[in-house]
Design an enzyme around this catalytic site. Structure first.
Site, PDB file in Angstrom:
ATOM      1  N   LYS A 119      84.336  22.254 105.536  1.00 47.49           N
ATOM      2  CA  LYS A 119      85.436  23.118 104.559  1.00 47.49           C
ATOM      3  C   LYS A 119      85.679  24.386 105.336  1.00 47.49           C
ATOM      4  CE  LYS A 119      83.758  22.490  99.636  1.00 47.49           C
ATOM      5  NZ  LYS A 119      83.267  23.148  98.447  1.00 47.49           N
ATOM      6  N   GLU A 199      84.141  16.236  97.651  1.00 49.37           N
ATOM      7  CA  GLU A 199      83.838  16.569  96.227  1.00 49.37           C
ATOM      8  C   GLU A 199      84.666  15.760  95.266  1.00 49.37           C
ATOM      9  OE1 GLU A 199      82.697  21.351  96.300  1.00 49.37           O
ATOM     10  OE2 GLU A 199      84.921  21.009  96.022  1.00 49.37           O
ATOM     11  N   HIS A 215      81.476  33.965  93.592  1.00 45.22           N
ATOM     12  CA  HIS A 215      82.760  34.216  94.046  1.00 45.22           C
ATOM     13  C   HIS A 215      83.629  35.318  93.299  1.00 45.22           C
ATOM     14  CE1 HIS A 215      83.246  30.102  96.358  1.00 45.22           C
ATOM     15  NE2 HIS A 215      82.421  31.183  97.059  1.00 45.22           N
ATOM     16  N   HIS A 227      78.545  38.071 100.485  1.00 51.27           N
ATOM     17  CA  HIS A 227      78.790  36.761  99.644  1.00 51.27           C
ATOM     18  C   HIS A 227      77.217  36.313  99.219  1.00 51.27           C
ATOM     19  CE1 HIS A 227      79.891  32.376  99.067  1.00 51.27           C
ATOM     20  NE2 HIS A 227      78.851  32.055  99.587  1.00 51.27           N
TER      21      HIS A 227
END
Length: 329
Positions: A119, A199, A215, A227
């Protein structure tokens, strides 16, 4: 995938395997920590952090690729944390419709999660990772020597992802060495990605455990929460929500808070965060379709939950004042 001390010095070997004759190295590290790719190359400076994870940064990289004359048979090398591997990876995916990329993640967070799986992404003011592409790296070199250069806060951010791995099938990693924690986390991610690279089947959604709220917290706090810190809070919340829905026992709910606390992370909402704003941000999450979508623990392990359509706050919303390093929600 190479993991261990000094593996950054094997970069030239990995570049040679791609057949590249030139390279652009996008690096957030000082020169002494940026290895030579073994071919003529250009070094572009990067700045780790979510504030630099924008489309304007991706455009800047692509323009420098063009000015350098990078071809689609050459290679991009990303040296830095997750924001650097994300933006450099996205630039590599877009430039000439795809040039090879090699990642050298330099933070614990990037080594256990962000740099692997294919990703790439950039943030928009409206939400995190709303723009991106799937682009698998040719190699990932996780040099554990980099971890000795990290602050305690940066290490804690990585621990947030390791804590999340506890609930998606990686096993209990408490008390294990960094090399073992990285290897187990990456092994579990590789299993899920190989079964569902884009996904499409739902298996890969397990990797989003704790991330729906996480997020939203990052964006809602202006990225003052790192994060992993945000994912830790999201992980504890996922446990509470699963318990409220009767999917797991009270003991399993408590285990979420215990695991997060073990790594020195808080499971509580920071003060001053508006729950209504968080709900709005969660509805913009890239996994959402008609409502809120969570990955939740259950009797057969973590699964993607049905949509949570109510406009109101979930009844187990953690309404707490200030974060505490070892407090439960």
């Amino acid at each position: 995938m190479l993991i261990g001390p000094g593996v950054r010095h094997r970069l030239a070997e990995q570049v040679a395997r791609t057949g590249a004759r030139r390279a652009v190295v996008v690096s957030a590290r000082p020169a002494g920590w940026t290895p030579d790719p073994g071919v003529p190359h250009l070094v572009l400076s990067a700045e780790d952090g979510e504030a630099g994870k924008t489309l304007s940064v991706v455009e800047r990289y692509c323009r420098r690729f063009a000015q350098f004359g990078l071809s689609r048979t050459d290679v991009v090398v990303a040296v830095g944390g997750g924001s650097t591997t994300d933006t450099a990876g996205l630039a590599a995916a877009l430039y000439h419709r795809g040039v090879p990329v090699i990642h050298l993640p330099t933070t614990l967070l990037a080594q256990v999660d962000a740099s692997v799986g294919g990703k790439t992404g950039a943030n928009l003011p409206e939400g995190k990772n709303l723009v991106g592409a799937y682009w698998q790296p040719r190699a990932v070199l996780c040099d554990t020597d980099y971890l000795a250069t990290l602050s305690a806060a940066e290490l804690r951010s990585g621990y947030g992802e390791i804590a999340r791995c506890h609930f998606i099938g990686a096993g209990d990693l408490r008390g294990r060495s960094h090399t073992e924690q990285i290897a187990a986390s990456v092994r579990r991610k590789a299993e899920l990605v190989s079964a569902d690279e884009r996904e499409s089947s739902g298996r890969r959604h397990l990797l989003n455990y704790g991330h729906t709220l996480g997020h939203a917290l990052e964006v809602g706090t202006g990225f003052t929460l790192r994060h992993g810190e945000a994912v830790a809070i999201g992980t504890v919340f996922a446990g509470r929500l699963a318990g409220h829905l009767g999917r797991i026992t009270p003991e399993r709910v408590a285990e979420h808070a215990e695991v997060v606390a073990h790594y020195g992370l808080s499971g509580r909402l920071p003060s001053g965060v508006d729950p209504a704003a968080l709900l709005a941000l969660m509805r913009r999450d890239k996994k959402a379709t008609t409502g809120l979508t969570f990955v939740l623990d259950g009797p057969r392990g973590a699964r993607r939950s049905p949509t949570y359509p109510s406009p109101r706050s979930p009844p187990c919303w953690p309404r707490c004042r200030a974060p505490s390093p070892r407090a439960e929600v």
